[in-house]
Design a protein around this motif. Structure first.
Motif, mmCIF file in Angstrom:
data_model
loop_
_atom_site.group_PDB
_atom_site.id
_atom_site.type_symbol
_atom_site.label_atom_id
_atom_site.label_comp_id
_atom_site.label_asym_id
_atom_site.label_seq_id
_atom_site.Cartn_x
_atom_site.Cartn_y
_atom_site.Cartn_z
ATOM 1 N N THR A 124 35.444 -12.891 -81.825
ATOM 2 C CA THR A 124 36.479 -13.717 -81.199
ATOM 3 C C THR A 124 37.861 -13.107 -81.363
ATOM 4 O O THR A 124 38.657 -13.057 -80.406
ATOM 5 C CB THR A 124 36.459 -15.136 -81.803
ATOM 6 O OG1 THR A 124 35.158 -15.699 -81.639
ATOM 7 C CG2 THR A 124 37.481 -16.035 -81.125
ATOM 8 N N LEU A 125 38.179 -12.649 -82.573
ATOM 9 C CA LEU A 125 39.524 -12.101 -82.805
ATOM 10 C C LEU A 125 39.711 -10.735 -82.147
ATOM 11 O O LEU A 125 40.791 -10.444 -81.612
ATOM 12 C CB LEU A 125 39.795 -12.023 -84.311
ATOM 13 C CG LEU A 125 40.008 -13.370 -84.998
ATOM 14 C CD1 LEU A 125 40.285 -13.195 -86.490
ATOM 15 C CD2 LEU A 125 41.176 -14.120 -84.356
ATOM 16 N N LYS A 126 38.687 -9.915 -82.178
ATOM 17 C CA LYS A 126 38.816 -8.611 -81.504
ATOM 18 C C LYS A 126 38.952 -8.803 -79.996
ATOM 19 O O LYS A 126 39.710 -8.096 -79.327
ATOM 20 C CB LYS A 126 37.614 -7.720 -81.835
ATOM 21 C CG LYS A 126 37.682 -7.132 -83.236
ATOM 22 C CD LYS A 126 36.595 -6.083 -83.444
ATOM 23 C CE LYS A 126 36.801 -5.376 -84.789
ATOM 24 N NZ LYS A 126 35.755 -4.352 -85.041
ATOM 25 N N ARG A 127 38.218 -9.779 -79.469
ATOM 26 C CA ARG A 127 38.303 -10.027 -78.018
ATOM 27 C C ARG A 127 39.713 -10.421 -77.611
ATOM 28 O O ARG A 127 40.266 -9.871 -76.653
ATOM 29 C CB ARG A 127 37.309 -11.145 -77.636
ATOM 30 C CG ARG A 127 37.414 -11.585 -76.183
ATOM 31 C CD ARG A 127 36.378 -12.664 -75.867
ATOM 32 N NE ARG A 127 36.488 -13.064 -74.486
ATOM 33 C CZ ARG A 127 37.202 -14.106 -74.058
ATOM 34 N NH1 ARG A 127 37.857 -14.847 -74.949
ATOM 35 N NH2 ARG A 127 37.282 -14.396 -72.781
ATOM 36 N N SER A 145 43.197 -4.809 -87.830
ATOM 37 C CA SER A 145 41.742 -4.752 -87.970
ATOM 38 C C SER A 145 41.194 -6.120 -88.356
ATOM 39 O O SER A 145 41.900 -6.934 -88.964
ATOM 40 C CB SER A 145 41.329 -3.712 -89.020
ATOM 41 O OG SER A 145 41.731 -4.127 -90.309
ATOM 42 N N VAL A 146 39.932 -6.345 -87.977
ATOM 43 C CA VAL A 146 39.194 -7.553 -88.367
ATOM 44 C C VAL A 146 37.858 -7.071 -88.893
ATOM 45 O O VAL A 146 37.064 -6.479 -88.148
ATOM 46 C CB VAL A 146 38.980 -8.508 -87.172
ATOM 47 C CG1 VAL A 146 38.323 -9.803 -87.643
ATOM 48 C CG2 VAL A 146 40.278 -8.795 -86.449
ATOM 49 N N GLU A 147 37.609 -7.294 -90.172
ATOM 50 C CA GLU A 147 36.408 -6.740 -90.801
ATOM 51 C C GLU A 147 35.603 -7.828 -91.503
ATOM 52 O O GLU A 147 36.167 -8.756 -92.099
ATOM 53 C CB GLU A 147 36.801 -5.678 -91.843
ATOM 54 C CG GLU A 147 37.653 -4.542 -91.297
ATOM 55 C CD GLU A 147 36.910 -3.635 -90.323
ATOM 56 O OE1 GLU A 147 35.649 -3.659 -90.355
ATOM 57 O OE2 GLU A 147 37.569 -2.934 -89.545
ATOM 58 N N LYS A 148 34.277 -7.667 -91.447
ATOM 59 C CA LYS A 148 33.397 -8.554 -92.210
ATOM 60 C C LYS A 148 33.512 -8.249 -93.708
ATOM 61 O O LYS A 148 33.689 -7.106 -94.098
ATOM 62 C CB LYS A 148 31.932 -8.347 -91.787
ATOM 63 C CG LYS A 148 31.595 -8.849 -90.410
ATOM 64 C CD LYS A 148 30.166 -8.486 -90.028
ATOM 65 C CE LYS A 148 29.133 -9.052 -90.980
ATOM 66 N NZ LYS A 148 27.745 -8.793 -90.495
ATOM 67 N N VAL A 156 41.379 -9.991 -92.283
ATOM 68 C CA VAL A 156 42.234 -9.647 -91.149
ATOM 69 C C VAL A 156 43.467 -8.943 -91.688
ATOM 70 O O VAL A 156 44.178 -9.481 -92.542
ATOM 71 C CB VAL A 156 42.663 -10.907 -90.368
ATOM 72 C CG1 VAL A 156 43.573 -10.532 -89.198
ATOM 73 C CG2 VAL A 156 41.443 -11.678 -89.866
ATOM 74 N N THR A 157 43.705 -7.732 -91.212
ATOM 75 C CA THR A 157 44.926 -7.014 -91.587
ATOM 76 C C THR A 157 45.807 -6.858 -90.359
ATOM 77 O O THR A 157 45.315 -6.760 -89.230
ATOM 78 C CB THR A 157 44.599 -5.624 -92.172
ATOM 79 O OG1 THR A 157 43.879 -4.873 -91.192
ATOM 80 C CG2 THR A 157 43.757 -5.749 -93.419
ATOM 81 N N MET A 174 36.137 -20.612 -81.851
ATOM 82 C CA MET A 174 35.276 -19.480 -82.169
ATOM 83 C C MET A 174 34.122 -19.374 -81.166
ATOM 84 O O MET A 174 33.518 -20.380 -80.774
ATOM 85 C CB MET A 174 34.727 -19.621 -83.577
ATOM 86 C CG MET A 174 35.793 -19.485 -84.658
ATOM 87 S SD MET A 174 36.530 -17.810 -84.735
ATOM 88 C CE MET A 174 38.200 -18.175 -84.176
ATOM 89 N N LEU A 175 33.811 -18.147 -80.781
ATOM 90 C CA LEU A 175 32.781 -17.873 -79.772
ATOM 91 C C LEU A 175 31.593 -17.164 -80.403
ATOM 92 O O LEU A 175 31.754 -16.428 -81.386
ATOM 93 C CB LEU A 175 33.355 -16.973 -78.675
ATOM 94 C CG LEU A 175 34.632 -17.429 -77.982
ATOM 95 C CD1 LEU A 175 35.114 -16.340 -77.031
ATOM 96 C CD2 LEU A 175 34.383 -18.727 -77.220
ATOM 97 N N PRO A 176 30.408 -17.294 -79.813
ATOM 98 C CA PRO A 176 29.284 -16.474 -80.270
ATOM 99 C C PRO A 176 29.426 -15.062 -79.695
ATOM 100 O O PRO A 176 29.917 -14.891 -78.574
ATOM 101 C CB PRO A 176 28.075 -17.197 -79.658
ATOM 102 C CG PRO A 176 28.616 -17.857 -78.429
ATOM 103 C CD PRO A 176 30.033 -18.241 -78.754
ATOM 104 N N PRO A 177 29.016 -14.043 -80.438
ATOM 105 C CA PRO A 177 29.118 -12.675 -79.904
ATOM 106 C C PRO A 177 28.393 -12.503 -78.575
ATOM 107 O O PRO A 177 28.767 -11.649 -77.758
ATOM 108 C CB PRO A 177 28.468 -11.829 -81.006
ATOM 109 C CG PRO A 177 28.661 -12.630 -82.253
ATOM 110 C CD PRO A 177 28.550 -14.062 -81.830
ATOM 111 N N SER A 178 27.379 -13.326 -78.313
ATOM 112 C CA SER A 178 26.630 -13.210 -77.056
ATOM 113 C C SER A 178 27.509 -13.505 -75.842
ATOM 114 O O SER A 178 27.160 -13.134 -74.720
ATOM 115 C CB SER A 178 25.439 -14.181 -77.065
ATOM 116 O OG SER A 178 25.887 -15.517 -77.212
ATOM 117 N N ALA A 179 28.649 -14.137 -76.045
ATOM 118 C CA ALA A 179 29.550 -14.418 -74.919
ATOM 119 C C ALA A 179 30.022 -13.133 -74.262
ATOM 120 O O ALA A 179 30.359 -13.125 -73.066
ATOM 121 C CB ALA A 179 30.755 -15.234 -75.400
#
Length: 510
Positions: A124-127, A145-148, A156-157, A174-179
């Motif tokens: 969601t954040l990268k999108r 960057s957004v990292e797990k 989040v930096t 928040m969205l599912p990655p499948s979006a």
């Protein structure tokens, strides 16, 4: 403001036994999870602004935020008194000035049964950062960057301090990655983790949703179905509420309050809003680039008359660019009514027969034409002619972008409950370039310094910004609005929100 339950205050013994028996039956009902309440009924709400997208990253609309909050959960939620509370993030903290860490809620699923986890947040954040065509993308451009950090942690930096990140995240579902596989198809039938599931949408007209039976918050939602209808005409919204077709309407004007109060089964709720009615100057344009003229205009306006006579008391004196209750608010010297001093300033500055154009977006704000006409009379009293240009919304915005205006009738609802967006939009060179043309290097520096996570530092920086722009008369602050809602007395637990949201997840109906 929350409704009371007068029925429970006066419940009799027979009623008590009946309710108790029902409660026992409910508790023993098969298939009902612990902590869940039985839901029933449906609610229809009428909103003043049309919703044109189901993408939570591609709008800055109050109505759309209201609606999509039922389908999508954000990481962080905000209460009516501007406190940030957990939603899909259980905790969050700044690691340093440019790093935030979020710990996510476990056991949450999207409407299709797939789990919510760190992958969802990263996607969601990268999108919203990478797709600069999305309307909210500009807010997130400082993210580096957004990292797990495991399955339920996200780091989040950012390139620069981003202290307002938690506030902005209250407005991003928040969205599912499948979006990402087929976004166009996804946003026709979106899937979130929210308390309601998508059922149908007639573009620009209405959207229907059904209860999410596996919602992570116990006992929510309270009803089986909600429908939002988009009805810009207040008379139509009001008629539908009085007829019982709607149970909630927003943006009621003061002159309709008594009518609604006199309607059986209808109540009126109001709350001081976090919205300032402020008119913007085109600060790169003669004659309003002259602070002396702006000061004279401000002194010539009797704000108390506007609040008392035109708004019937449903307005509040403004004492800061930032409304009370938000970080950065500080009470500044009032903008007084002093027409004699206005005349003196105009004379000393050499102004005579000065003429100023104000642009209105037709029917956009309640009572705007009447208020503009009243101000025109006040300014005429000190020798300033105010030419009112009541234009269609698109045409008005074109003039604003082109800079072909002196004054522009505008308002600002602080949807993130944080002033960073407001100051960044209107008082930085980049943000104001196609709006007010405001520029002040000191203010720009303070806005940047106010983005650190430390709330004490942020308060101090925003107070200083407020004092500077207040003393400059950089805008014409008129009043804080009052949010007025018309509500069926069948609703239980409806909250009149200061941000104009209409939230129905924990609202019941009898």
């Amino acid at each position: 403001m929350r409704e009371q339950h007068p029925q429970l205050d006066h419940i009799g013994r027979r009623d008590f036994l009946t309710v108790s028996a029902a409660g026992l039956a409910l508790a023993s009902a098969p298939g009902l999870a612990a902590g869940q309440a039985k839901r029933s009924g449906e609610i229809a709400a009428g909103l003043s602004e049309r919703m044109l997208t189901l993408d939570p990253a591609n709008h800055y609309s109050i109505s759309t935020t209201s609606v999509l909050r039922h389908l999508f959960d954000p990481l962080i939620d905000v209460t009516n008194d501007s406190k940030f509370v957990p939603a899909l993030a259980e905790t969050w903290r700044p690691v340093n000035n440019t790093t935030w860490r979020f710990t996510l809620r476990k056991g949450v699923t999207f409407h299709d049964g797939t789990p919510f986890n760190a992958d969802s947040v990263v996607f969601t954040l990268k999108r919203v950062h990478d797709n600069t065509k999305l309307i909210k993308s500009f807010v997130y451009q400082d993210i580096e960057s957004v990292e797990k950090d495991g399955d339920y942690g996200v780091i989040v930096t950012s390139k620069r301090p981003f202290g307002s990140l938690p506030a902005h995240l209250t407005m991003l579902g928040m969205l599912p990655p499948s979006a990402g596989r087929n976004e166009e198809a996804f946003f026709q039938k979106p899937i979130g983790t929210g308390p309601f599931r998508f059922a149908s949408w007639t573009h620009g007209d209405q959207i229907a949703m059904t209860a999410n039976p596996t919602y992570w918050k116990p006992g929510i939602p309270k009803v089986e179905k909600v429908t939002f209808r988009f009805i810009p005409e207040l008379s139509t919204r009001t008629a539908a509420l009085r007829a019982g077709e709607l149970q909630v309407i927003d943006r009621v004007t003061p002159d309709l309050v008594e009518t609604l109060k006199g309607t059986r089964g209808v109540k009126v709720l109001d709350v001081p809003a976090i919205e300032a009615q402020r008119w913007i100057f085109q600060l790169g344009r003669e004659p309003v680039k002259d602070q002396r003229l702006r000061q004279a205009i401000s002194l010539a306006i009797d704000r108390s008359v506007i609040i008392k006579e035109l708004l019937r008391g449903y307005g509040r004196p403004v004492d800061s660019p930032v409304p009370p209750g938000l970080i950065g608010h500080t009470s500044l010297p009032p903008k007084v009514y002093d027409p004699e001093k206005a005349r003196q300033i105009l004379k000393q500055a050499g102004y005579s027969n000065v003429s100023v154009d104000i642009v209105l977006m037709k029917d956009f704000y309640p009572k705007q034409l009447e208020i503009a006409q009243a101000v025109a009379a006040m300014l005429g009293d000190v020798g300033i002619k105010l030419n009112i240009k009541n234009l269609e919304i698109a045409a008005a915005r074109e003039q604003r972008t082109a800079g072909t205006y002196d004054l522009f009738f505008s308002g600002w609802a602080h949807m993130p409950h944080d002033p960073d967006w407001y100051f960044g939009q209107w008082f930085t060179k980049a943000g104001a370039e196609k709006l007010t043309r405001y520029t002040n290097p000191r203010v720009e520096q303070l806005i940047a310094e106010g983005r650190v996570p430390d709330p004490k530092v942020r308060q101090a920086k925003y107070e200083e910004i407020g004092r500077i722009v207040w003393d400059e008369d950089a805008e014409l602050w008129l009043y804080y609005t009052v949010a007025i809602y018309g509500v069926s007395d069948r609703l239980r637990n409806f909250e009149a929100r200061r941000d104009y949201y209409v939230l129905l997840s924990d609202v019941g109906i009898v």
